[in-house]
Design a protein around this motif. Structure first.
Motif, PDB file in Angstrom:
ATOM      1  N   ASP A 118    -130.678  78.435 -22.045  1.00 45.26           N
ATOM      2  CA  ASP A 118    -131.264  78.053 -23.369  1.00 45.26           C
ATOM      3  C   ASP A 118    -131.355  76.681 -24.141  1.00 45.26           C
ATOM      4  OD1 ASP A 118    -130.201  80.512 -23.608  1.00 45.26           O
ATOM      5  OD2 ASP A 118    -128.394  79.937 -23.766  1.00 45.26           O
ATOM      6  N   GLN A 119    -130.797  75.849 -22.482  1.00 43.32           N
ATOM      7  CA  GLN A 119    -131.064  74.450 -23.036  1.00 43.32           C
ATOM      8  C   GLN A 119    -132.556  73.428 -22.012  1.00 43.32           C
ATOM      9  OE1 GLN A 119    -127.060  73.628 -22.058  1.00 43.32           O
ATOM     10  NE2 GLN A 119    -127.436  71.891 -23.361  1.00 43.32           N
TER      11      GLN A 119
ATOM     12  N   ASN B  79    -135.705  79.872 -28.413  1.00 48.12           N
ATOM     13  CA  ASN B  79    -134.476  79.352 -27.604  1.00 48.12           C
ATOM     14  C   ASN B  79    -134.590  79.369 -26.356  1.00 48.12           C
ATOM     15  OD1 ASN B  79    -134.838  82.529 -27.244  1.00 48.12           O
ATOM     16  ND2 ASN B  79    -132.378  82.655 -27.952  1.00 48.12           N
ATOM     17  N   GLN B  80    -135.405  79.813 -25.304  1.00 50.18           N
ATOM     18  CA  GLN B  80    -135.129  79.958 -24.335  1.00 50.18           C
ATOM     19  C   GLN B  80    -136.739  78.426 -24.137  1.00 50.18           C
ATOM     20  OE1 GLN B  80    -135.249  83.456 -21.456  1.00 50.18           O
ATOM     21  NE2 GLN B  80    -135.203  84.379 -24.178  1.00 50.18           N
TER      22      GLN B  80
ATOM     23  N   ASN C  80    -124.396  73.049 -21.969  1.00 54.03           N
ATOM     24  CA  ASN C  80    -122.807  73.830 -22.578  1.00 54.03           C
ATOM     25  C   ASN C  80    -122.739  75.121 -21.661  1.00 54.03           C
ATOM     26  OD1 ASN C  80    -123.636  72.238 -24.620  1.00 54.03           O
ATOM     27  ND2 ASN C  80    -125.170  73.634 -25.721  1.00 54.03           N
TER      28      ASN C  80
ATOM     29  N   ALA D  18    -121.756  80.787 -24.408  1.00 56.40           N
ATOM     30  CA  ALA D  18    -123.111  81.236 -25.095  1.00 56.40           C
ATOM     31  C   ALA D  18    -124.700  80.906 -24.698  1.00 56.40           C
ATOM     32  CB  ALA D  18    -122.800  82.516 -25.977  1.00 56.40           C
ATOM     33  N   THR D  19    -124.340  79.088 -25.219  1.00 58.02           N
ATOM     34  CA  THR D  19    -125.524  78.259 -25.437  1.00 58.02           C
ATOM     35  C   THR D  19    -125.658  77.241 -24.829  1.00 58.02           C
ATOM     36  OG1 THR D  19    -123.636  76.585 -26.097  1.00 58.02           O
ATOM     37  CG2 THR D  19    -124.268  78.216 -28.033  1.00 58.02           C
ATOM     38  N   GLY D  20    -124.761  77.550 -23.483  1.00 57.99           N
ATOM     39  CA  GLY D  20    -125.603  77.541 -22.241  1.00 57.99           C
ATOM     40  C   GLY D  20    -126.224  77.918 -21.108  1.00 57.99           C
ATOM     41  N   GLU D  21    -126.718  79.279 -21.256  1.00 56.12           N
ATOM     42  CA  GLU D  21    -127.212  80.418 -20.484  1.00 56.12           C
ATOM     43  C   GLU D  21    -128.115  79.500 -19.705  1.00 56.12           C
ATOM     44  OE1 GLU D  21    -125.669  84.469 -22.422  1.00 56.12           O
ATOM     45  OE2 GLU D  21    -127.451  83.542 -22.731  1.00 56.12           O
TER      46      GLU D  21
END
Length: 156
Positions: free
Chosen positions: A57-58, A102-103, A137, A140-143
């Motif tokens: 995700d990041q 977003n990936q 993160n 869910a925001t750091g998957e």
């Protein structure tokens, strides 16, 4: 007995975004996991790692450390099970346009890392290390998903 690589197609050992690497990680922190071999290689505990791919995700700089057992980062150098590490610079993270914007995708191929599970659990022991100043993160925001492309080794 000599080892030979099977002529079967490559096999993927893949982490699960909901159960692996779910915690937050500050710079240089790591999270370790033991990822089960899939059924296609359940009859061996040795593989050759030919590639590693990461979905995240990041957009962060990652290291993947590979261990031959669960003695991750042991302070006793005789007990530490370090085998190898592979770095993924944040600049190598690529996005695809909508709806996947977003990936971030990272990939290293052409590897030839002979891996033997020293614990004989038929698992690949690895750690995800955040090398970025920005924290990974949690939740869910750091998957993150890590996938190893491997060839099984069989003894004849």
């Amino acid at each position: 007995m000599p080892a030979t690589t099977d002529t079967n197609p490559l096999v993927y050992i893949r982490s699960d975004k909901d159960t692996h690497f779910t915690g937050g990680l500050a710079q240089h922190e790591f999270e370790s996991e033991s990822i089960s071999f899939p059924n296609e290689v359940s009859h061996t505990n040795e593989v050759i790692i030919e590639g590693i791919a990461i979905q995240s995700d990041q957009n962060l700089e990652w290291d993947i450390y590979i261990w031959t057992g669960v003695e991750y980062d042991n302070t006793d150098l005789d007990l530490d099970k370090f085998l190898e590490y592979v770095n993924f610079a944040s600049t190598s993270g690529k996005q695809i346009g909508s709806p996947l914007a977003n990936q971030y995708y990272y990939s290293k191929t052409g590897l030839s890392i002979r891996y033997k599970d020293g614990d004989n659990t038929k698992k690949l022991h690895c750690s995800l290390v955040n090398r970025s100043a920005t924290a990974k993160n949690a939740g869910a925001t750091g998957e993150v998903v890590v996938q190893f492309t491997v060839s099984p080794i069989y003894f004849v």
